[in-house]
Design a protein around this motif. Sequence first.
Motif, PDB file in Angstrom:
ATOM      1  N   ASP A  50       0.893  -1.060   0.109  1.00  0.00           N
ATOM      2  CA  ASP A  50      -0.027  -0.035   0.042  1.00  0.00           C
ATOM      3  C   ASP A  50       0.849   1.326   0.050  1.00  0.00           C
ATOM      4  N   ARG A  51       0.282   2.280  -0.116  1.00  0.00           N
ATOM      5  CA  ARG A  51       0.922   3.697  -0.341  1.00  0.00           C
ATOM      6  C   ARG A  51       1.692   3.861   0.867  1.00  0.00           C
ATOM      7  N   ALA A  52       1.019   3.749   2.025  1.00  0.00           N
ATOM      8  CA  ALA A  52       1.814   4.142   3.351  1.00  0.00           C
ATOM      9  C   ALA A  52       2.902   3.138   3.371  1.00  0.00           C
ATOM     10  N   GLY A  53       2.797   2.099   3.323  1.00  0.00           N
ATOM     11  CA  GLY A  53       4.208   1.297   3.413  1.00  0.00           C
ATOM     12  C   GLY A  53       5.378   1.633   2.380  1.00  0.00           C
ATOM     13  N   LEU A  54       4.801   1.981   1.308  1.00  0.00           N
ATOM     14  CA  LEU A  54       5.774   2.508   0.348  1.00  0.00           C
ATOM     15  C   LEU A  54       6.565   3.773   0.651  1.00  0.00           C
ATOM     16  N   LEU A  55       5.699   4.804   1.042  1.00  0.00           N
ATOM     17  CA  LEU A  55       6.269   5.993   1.401  1.00  0.00           C
ATOM     18  C   LEU A  55       7.258   5.913   2.873  1.00  0.00           C
ATOM     19  N   ALA A  56       6.788   5.200   3.662  1.00  0.00           N
ATOM     20  CA  ALA A  56       7.684   4.917   4.792  1.00  0.00           C
ATOM     21  C   ALA A  56       8.820   4.244   4.610  1.00  0.00           C
ATOM     22  N   ASP A  57       8.837   3.575   3.418  1.00  0.00           N
ATOM     23  CA  ASP A  57      10.111   2.810   2.813  1.00  0.00           C
ATOM     24  C   ASP A  57      11.172   3.835   2.038  1.00  0.00           C
ATOM     25  N   LEU A  58      10.551   4.502   1.075  1.00  0.00           N
ATOM     26  CA  LEU A  58      11.622   5.074   0.368  1.00  0.00           C
ATOM     27  C   LEU A  58      11.403   6.579   0.282  1.00  0.00           C
ATOM     28  N   LEU A  59      10.691   7.316   0.923  1.00  0.00           N
ATOM     29  CA  LEU A  59      10.474   8.801   0.726  1.00  0.00           C
ATOM     30  C   LEU A  59      11.429   9.475   1.687  1.00  0.00           C
ATOM     31  N   PRO A  60      12.189   8.965   3.199  1.00  0.00           N
ATOM     32  CA  PRO A  60      13.028   9.657   3.786  1.00  0.00           C
ATOM     33  C   PRO A  60      14.314   9.698   3.072  1.00  0.00           C
ATOM     34  N   GLY A  61      14.657   8.470   2.229  1.00  0.00           N
ATOM     35  CA  GLY A  61      15.880   8.738   1.486  1.00  0.00           C
ATOM     36  C   GLY A  61      15.769   9.634   0.520  1.00  0.00           C
ATOM     37  N   LEU A  62      14.582   9.685  -0.384  1.00  0.00           N
ATOM     38  CA  LEU A  62      14.424  10.599  -1.404  1.00  0.00           C
ATOM     39  C   LEU A  62      14.307  11.972  -1.066  1.00  0.00           C
ATOM     40  N   LEU A  63      13.792  12.143   0.122  1.00  0.00           N
ATOM     41  CA  LEU A  63      13.814  13.662   0.669  1.00  0.00           C
ATOM     42  C   LEU A  63      15.273  14.132   0.896  1.00  0.00           C
ATOM     43  N   GLU A  64      15.941  13.388   1.588  1.00  0.00           N
ATOM     44  CA  GLU A  64      17.546  13.764   1.530  1.00  0.00           C
ATOM     45  C   GLU A  64      18.191  14.183   0.276  1.00  0.00           C
ATOM     46  N   ALA A  65      18.016  12.914  -0.520  1.00  0.00           N
ATOM     47  CA  ALA A  65      18.754  13.194  -1.687  1.00  0.00           C
ATOM     48  C   ALA A  65      18.178  14.491  -2.518  1.00  0.00           C
ATOM     49  N   ALA A  66      16.657  14.741  -2.432  1.00  0.00           N
ATOM     50  CA  ALA A  66      16.287  15.992  -3.106  1.00  0.00           C
ATOM     51  C   ALA A  66      16.721  17.316  -2.708  1.00  0.00           C
ATOM     52  N   ARG A  67      17.249  17.042  -1.593  1.00  0.00           N
ATOM     53  CA  ARG A  67      17.970  18.592  -1.128  1.00  0.00           C
ATOM     54  C   ARG A  67      19.283  18.539  -1.292  1.00  0.00           C
ATOM     55  N   ARG A  68      19.850  17.653  -1.811  1.00  0.00           N
ATOM     56  CA  ARG A  68      21.334  17.809  -1.965  1.00  0.00           C
ATOM     57  C   ARG A  68      21.711  18.310  -3.563  1.00  0.00           C
ATOM     58  N   GLY A  69      20.816  18.385  -4.317  1.00  0.00           N
ATOM     59  CA  GLY A  69      20.835  18.898  -5.800  1.00  0.00           C
ATOM     60  C   GLY A  69      19.793  18.539  -6.688  1.00  0.00           C
ATOM     61  N   PRO A  70      19.961  18.776  -8.097  1.00  0.00           N
ATOM     62  CA  PRO A  70      19.004  18.462  -9.060  1.00  0.00           C
ATOM     63  C   PRO A  70      18.829  17.086  -9.188  1.00  0.00           C
ATOM     64  N   TYR A  71      17.589  16.507  -9.395  1.00  0.00           N
ATOM     65  CA  TYR A  71      17.430  15.200  -9.491  1.00  0.00           C
ATOM     66  C   TYR A  71      16.156  15.092 -10.414  1.00  0.00           C
ATOM     67  N   ALA A  72      15.950  13.573 -10.998  1.00  0.00           N
ATOM     68  CA  ALA A  72      14.797  13.443 -11.821  1.00  0.00           C
ATOM     69  C   ALA A  72      14.441  11.894 -11.537  1.00  0.00           C
ATOM     70  N   LEU A  73      13.292  11.577 -11.853  1.00  0.00           N
ATOM     71  CA  LEU A  73      12.783  10.119 -11.444  1.00  0.00           C
ATOM     72  C   LEU A  73      12.126   9.442 -12.750  1.00  0.00           C
ATOM     73  N   TYR A  74      12.600   8.204 -12.962  1.00  0.00           N
ATOM     74  CA  TYR A  74      12.008   7.363 -14.025  1.00  0.00           C
ATOM     75  C   TYR A  74      11.431   6.152 -13.423  1.00  0.00           C
ATOM     76  N   GLY A  75      10.154   5.825 -13.749  1.00  0.00           N
ATOM     77  CA  GLY A  75       9.490   4.524 -13.316  1.00  0.00           C
ATOM     78  C   GLY A  75       9.109   3.709 -14.336  1.00  0.00           C
ATOM     79  N   HIS A  76       9.125   2.518 -14.340  1.00  0.00           N
ATOM     80  CA  HIS A  76       8.786   1.653 -15.450  1.00  0.00           C
ATOM     81  C   HIS A  76       7.633   0.778 -14.837  1.00  0.00           C
TER      82      HIS A  76
END
Length: 301
Positions: A52-78
């Motif tokens: 579910d969405r809650a479990g996904l965000l708990a797993d991936l969002l903290p690391g992505l938040l940290e990375a987003a603040r370090r510099g330019p980024y983009a996302l690709y999902g398949h």
Amino acid sequence: MQPRITLHCLAHAGAGVVSYRRWPELVGPGVEVVAHPLPGRDSRRREARVTDRAGLLADLLPGLLEAARRGPYALYGHSLGALVAYTLTRALTDAGAPAPLFLAVGACLPPHVASDLVAAADLPEEELLPYLEQLGSVPSGRSASPGGLWRRSVLPVLRDDLRLAGSLRDAALERESGGPVRCPVLVFGGRDDPLAAPESLGHWQQWAAGPIARHTVAGDHFFAGSAELPALVGQACREHAALEDAGAAGGAGEFGAAGEIGGARVVGGAGEIGGAGVVGGSGGGVVVGEIGAAGAVGGVR
């Protein structure tokens, strides 16, 4: 010199991030590829899978938040990864993180378009397997027979990933967690994809606050491992970064001026991303997100 742009890649259902193995050498210069396997596969195979969405965000969002603040980024999902990338983009915005250069989605119908495969997540095996066979996701031989290795190890992962896809689609339709993303959206389709036909992908416009750009590549549903796709996505990284730099210097609007991606101007509601050959190459292997490691067998991509 460290790569300037981080490209976060989210994998398809039922497997890991092996389809991104060659991306670092194909995206071209200035782009670092970071592939994020979900729990329950690769080196994370002993972890509980998220459905579910809650479990996904708990797993991936903290690391992505940290990375987003370090510099330019983009996302690709398949495929499933496209819904994951969309969900993360929305959550990053809600958390106040800097916006990505763009969200790129491939081989995936937009959330409001019904998907027979996602709806089949809880069907009996004899009813689910024909959907998977249509995509070429069921291996030949004994492993796919009752009690075989594929049915015991891969099919349960596929089922949970389809449940996750259903949860993400439902959440996207909710006012609080869904709606358009406030960054450019690039949409890629396989010319012979039986699940997400290229002509249906223009409906992603509903999920973008600005214009989308579309491109059709050679292949069926499984084109993430091709050489063409990473070259196009890498080129888009550099061009969107240049547009953002120009906008910062010249006071451009939220999405900057209408730019060019691979030689075709992006205008109006949906543009085209022009074909580009493989440019440069930075070598090295895929950087795997925090906990995972590359590798996968089978699955819906």
